[in-house]
Motif scaffolding. Structure first.
Motif, PDB file in Angstrom:
ATOM      1  N   LEU A   9       1.060   2.396   3.105  1.00  0.00           N
ATOM      2  CA  LEU A   9       1.969   1.375   3.610  1.00  0.00           C
ATOM      3  C   LEU A   9       2.766   0.842   2.430  1.00  0.00           C
ATOM      4  CD1 LEU A   9      -0.596  -0.406   5.943  1.00  0.00           C
ATOM      5  CD2 LEU A   9       1.299   1.060   6.654  1.00  0.00           C
ATOM      6  N   GLU A  10       4.087   0.887   2.532  1.00  0.00           N
ATOM      7  CA  GLU A  10       4.947   0.577   1.394  1.00  0.00           C
ATOM      8  C   GLU A  10       5.558  -0.811   1.485  1.00  0.00           C
ATOM      9  OE1 GLU A  10       7.789   3.739   1.367  1.00  0.00           O
ATOM     10  OE2 GLU A  10       6.395   5.180   0.484  1.00  0.00           O
ATOM     11  N   ASN A  11       5.606  -1.479   0.340  1.00  0.00           N
ATOM     12  CA  ASN A  11       6.257  -2.794   0.215  1.00  0.00           C
ATOM     13  C   ASN A  11       5.741  -3.792   1.242  1.00  0.00           C
ATOM     14  OD1 ASN A  11       8.029  -2.025  -1.963  1.00  0.00           O
ATOM     15  ND2 ASN A  11       9.216  -0.869  -0.453  1.00  0.00           N
ATOM     16  N   VAL A  12       4.429  -3.888   1.315  1.00  0.00           N
ATOM     17  CA  VAL A  12       3.789  -4.850   2.200  1.00  0.00           C
ATOM     18  C   VAL A  12       3.306  -6.043   1.377  1.00  0.00           C
ATOM     19  CG1 VAL A  12       3.115  -3.104   3.870  1.00  0.00           C
ATOM     20  CG2 VAL A  12       1.560  -3.663   1.995  1.00  0.00           C
ATOM     21  N   ARG A  13       2.928  -7.102   2.064  1.00  0.00           N
ATOM     22  CA  ARG A  13       2.464  -8.304   1.375  1.00  0.00           C
ATOM     23  C   ARG A  13       0.959  -8.458   1.581  1.00  0.00           C
ATOM     24  NH1 ARG A  13       4.992 -14.423   2.103  1.00  0.00           N
ATOM     25  NH2 ARG A  13       4.732 -15.072  -0.070  1.00  0.00           N
ATOM     26  N   LEU A  14       0.282  -8.921   0.555  1.00  0.00           N
ATOM     27  CA  LEU A  14      -1.166  -9.079   0.626  1.00  0.00           C
ATOM     28  C   LEU A  14      -1.550 -10.529   0.897  1.00  0.00           C
ATOM     29  CD1 LEU A  14      -2.310  -6.890  -2.404  1.00  0.00           C
ATOM     30  CD2 LEU A  14      -1.772  -6.178  -0.060  1.00  0.00           C
ATOM     31  N   SER A  15      -2.631 -10.708   1.636  1.00  0.00           N
ATOM     32  CA  SER A  15      -3.165 -12.039   1.906  1.00  0.00           C
ATOM     33  C   SER A  15      -4.690 -11.933   1.937  1.00  0.00           C
ATOM     34  CB  SER A  15      -2.628 -12.562   3.242  1.00  0.00           C
ATOM     35  OG  SER A  15      -3.084 -13.871   3.511  1.00  0.00           O
ATOM     36  N   GLN A 126      -3.415 -11.040 -11.410  1.00  0.00           N
ATOM     37  CA  GLN A 126      -2.167 -10.315 -11.185  1.00  0.00           C
ATOM     38  C   GLN A 126      -2.008  -9.826  -9.739  1.00  0.00           C
ATOM     39  OE1 GLN A 126       0.323 -10.056 -13.578  1.00  0.00           O
ATOM     40  NE2 GLN A 126      -1.075 -11.555 -14.491  1.00  0.00           N
ATOM     41  N   VAL A 127      -3.108  -9.751  -9.016  1.00  0.00           N
ATOM     42  CA  VAL A 127      -3.059  -9.291  -7.624  1.00  0.00           C
ATOM     43  C   VAL A 127      -3.636 -10.411  -6.763  1.00  0.00           C
ATOM     44  CG1 VAL A 127      -3.761  -7.499  -5.991  1.00  0.00           C
ATOM     45  CG2 VAL A 127      -3.336  -6.909  -8.380  1.00  0.00           C
ATOM     46  N   TYR A 128      -2.776 -11.072  -6.029  1.00  0.00           N
ATOM     47  CA  TYR A 128      -3.142 -12.317  -5.354  1.00  0.00           C
ATOM     48  C   TYR A 128      -2.511 -12.378  -3.966  1.00  0.00           C
ATOM     49  CZ  TYR A 128       1.533 -13.168  -7.152  1.00  0.00           C
ATOM     50  OH  TYR A 128       2.866 -13.037  -7.437  1.00  0.00           O
ATOM     51  N   SER A 129      -2.927 -13.352  -3.186  1.00  0.00           N
ATOM     52  CA  SER A 129      -2.370 -13.543  -1.851  1.00  0.00           C
ATOM     53  C   SER A 129      -0.909 -13.984  -1.974  1.00  0.00           C
ATOM     54  CB  SER A 129      -3.173 -14.598  -1.086  1.00  0.00           C
ATOM     55  OG  SER A 129      -4.501 -14.154  -0.875  1.00  0.00           O
ATOM     56  N   GLY A 130      -0.014 -13.116  -1.557  1.00  0.00           N
ATOM     57  CA  GLY A 130       1.412 -13.395  -1.646  1.00  0.00           C
ATOM     58  C   GLY A 130       2.188 -12.335  -2.405  1.00  0.00           C
ATOM     59  N   CYS A 131       1.514 -11.525  -3.228  1.00  0.00           N
ATOM     60  CA  CYS A 131       2.222 -10.484  -3.967  1.00  0.00           C
ATOM     61  C   CYS A 131       2.505  -9.292  -3.046  1.00  0.00           C
ATOM     62  CB  CYS A 131       1.430 -10.051  -5.197  1.00  0.00           C
ATOM     63  SG  CYS A 131      -0.017  -9.028  -4.869  1.00  0.00           S
ATOM     64  N   TYR A 132       3.366  -8.398  -3.520  1.00  0.00           N
ATOM     65  CA  TYR A 132       3.783  -7.236  -2.732  1.00  0.00           C
ATOM     66  C   TYR A 132       3.183  -5.969  -3.330  1.00  0.00           C
ATOM     67  CZ  TYR A 132       7.027 -10.446  -0.522  1.00  0.00           C
ATOM     68  OH  TYR A 132       7.562 -11.502   0.165  1.00  0.00           O
ATOM     69  N   ALA A 133       2.873  -5.012  -2.459  1.00  0.00           N
ATOM     70  CA  ALA A 133       2.168  -3.822  -2.927  1.00  0.00           C
ATOM     71  C   ALA A 133       2.379  -2.634  -1.999  1.00  0.00           C
ATOM     72  CB  ALA A 133       0.676  -4.123  -3.032  1.00  0.00           C
ATOM     73  N   ASN A 134       2.068  -1.456  -2.518  1.00  0.00           N
ATOM     74  CA  ASN A 134       1.865  -0.260  -1.709  1.00  0.00           C
ATOM     75  C   ASN A 134       0.357  -0.110  -1.544  1.00  0.00           C
ATOM     76  OD1 ASN A 134       4.656   0.265  -1.809  1.00  0.00           O
ATOM     77  ND2 ASN A 134       4.442   1.506  -3.659  1.00  0.00           N
ATOM     78  N   VAL A 135      -0.085   0.138  -0.329  1.00  0.00           N
ATOM     79  CA  VAL A 135      -1.527   0.173  -0.065  1.00  0.00           C
ATOM     80  C   VAL A 135      -1.899   1.447   0.685  1.00  0.00           C
ATOM     81  CG1 VAL A 135      -3.484  -1.044   0.947  1.00  0.00           C
ATOM     82  CG2 VAL A 135      -1.527  -2.348   0.107  1.00  0.00           C
ATOM     83  N   CYS A 136      -2.895   2.148   0.186  1.00  0.00           N
ATOM     84  CA  CYS A 136      -3.427   3.324   0.869  1.00  0.00           C
ATOM     85  C   CYS A 136      -4.519   2.863   1.844  1.00  0.00           C
ATOM     86  CB  CYS A 136      -4.006   4.306  -0.142  1.00  0.00           C
ATOM     87  SG  CYS A 136      -4.684   5.807   0.606  1.00  0.00           S
ATOM     88  N   VAL A 137      -4.376   3.284   3.095  1.00  0.00           N
ATOM     89  CA  VAL A 137      -5.317   2.885   4.146  1.00  0.00           C
ATOM     90  C   VAL A 137      -5.767   4.121   4.910  1.00  0.00           C
ATOM     91  CG1 VAL A 137      -5.631   1.495   6.225  1.00  0.00           C
ATOM     92  CG2 VAL A 137      -4.201   0.634   4.386  1.00  0.00           C
ATOM     93  N   ASN A 138      -7.041   4.173   5.245  1.00  0.00           N
ATOM     94  CA  ASN A 138      -7.570   5.275   6.048  1.00  0.00           C
ATOM     95  C   ASN A 138      -8.166   4.717   7.343  1.00  0.00           C
ATOM     96  OD1 ASN A 138      -8.404   8.126   6.430  1.00  0.00           O
ATOM     97  ND2 ASN A 138     -10.449   7.224   6.413  1.00  0.00           N
ATOM     98  N   PHE A 139      -7.660   5.189   8.485  1.00  0.00           N
ATOM     99  CA  PHE A 139      -8.180   4.753   9.780  1.00  0.00           C
ATOM    100  C   PHE A 139      -9.310   5.678  10.217  1.00  0.00           C
ATOM    101  CE2 PHE A 139      -3.986   2.943   9.534  1.00  0.00           C
ATOM    102  CZ  PHE A 139      -4.158   1.680  10.083  1.00  0.00           C
ATOM    103  N   TYR A 140     -10.317   5.114  10.865  1.00  0.00           N
ATOM    104  CA  TYR A 140     -11.493   5.896  11.260  1.00  0.00           C
ATOM    105  C   TYR A 140     -12.031   5.384  12.603  1.00  0.00           C
ATOM    106  CZ  TYR A 140     -13.852   1.741   9.476  1.00  0.00           C
ATOM    107  OH  TYR A 140     -14.242   0.440   9.270  1.00  0.00           O
TER     108      TYR A 140
END
Length: 208
Positions: A9-15, A126-140
């Motif tokens: 998932l590209e350019n998403v926000r973390l919380s 450096q990685v906190y609630s509110g920063c933006y990221a690319n995230v690898c996710v696996n659904f199962y």
């Protein structure tokens, strides 16, 4: 990717970020690495990836753990941030206009976290609630205590940009205090009463 259930998932926000140390707010639950992911609805690419990966996981469940029987509605971790949570309360303002999901990883599977230049990030601030990221996710697919559904496993994270911190931030010293000057001339007691001409004991920090 070769695995149809695994996406980035590209350019998403973390919380609710717990990616450096496993966490659980329920003492009866095993701590996990986890983060909530806010996915802007205007990203057609991310939504298409989500739908395809969930469909692949659903098919894997049918062929495996679910013994050929697929629920009429397959629960999955992706929710509408403009709607309400399972308890009926609305999502936070930061979720508006987003798809919202939480992904996690067992405590014995640490998350690899890198920056834009693929350098490992070890500073948790450096990685906190509110920063933006690319995230690898696996659904199962899962089958647990009679319940069937699709869950999301958390993989590597690449921070791409800073953002406004969610949930407030720690105040700075400048916002709390003002300069007091040299304490060698006089000292005020803890009750606010001045002690004229008192000197500070350099060993105890108390007036002499």
């Amino acid at each position: 990717m070769a695995n149809p259930t695994q996406i980035v998932l590209e350019n998403v926000r973390l919380s609710y970020v717990h990616v450096f140390k496993a966490f659980s707010n329920d003492p009866s639950q095993t701590p996990k690495f986890s983060t909530t992911i806010l996915i802007p609805k205007d990203s057609a690419k991310n939504k298409a990836s989500l739908d395809a990966a969930i469909a692949a996981a659903t098919n894997a469940g049918k062929m495996g753990k679910w013994n050929g029987v697929v629920p009429p509605i397959v629960p999955n971790p992706v929710h509408d941030g403009d709607g309400v949570k399972q308890d009926g309360t609305p999502f936070g303002a930061e979720c508006k206009g987003c798809w919202v999901m939480t992904a996690s990883s067992p405590s014995d599977r640490p998350i690899e976290i890198v920056d834009r230049n693929m350098q490992r990030i070890i500073d948790a601030t450096q990685v906190y609630s509110g920063c933006y990221a690319n995230v690898c996710v696996n659904f199962y697919p899962y089958a647990y205590q009679g319940k069937k559904g699709v869950g999301a496993g958390l993989g590597p994270i690449q921070k791409v940009a800073d953002g406004e911190a969610l949930g407030g931030s720690t105040p700075t010293a400048d916002s709390c205090f003002s300069a007091l000057g040299d304490a060698s001339g006089s000292f005020s007691s803890s009750f606010g009463q001045p002690v004229p001409g008192s000197q500070i004991n350099p060993l105890t920090g108390l007036p002499m």
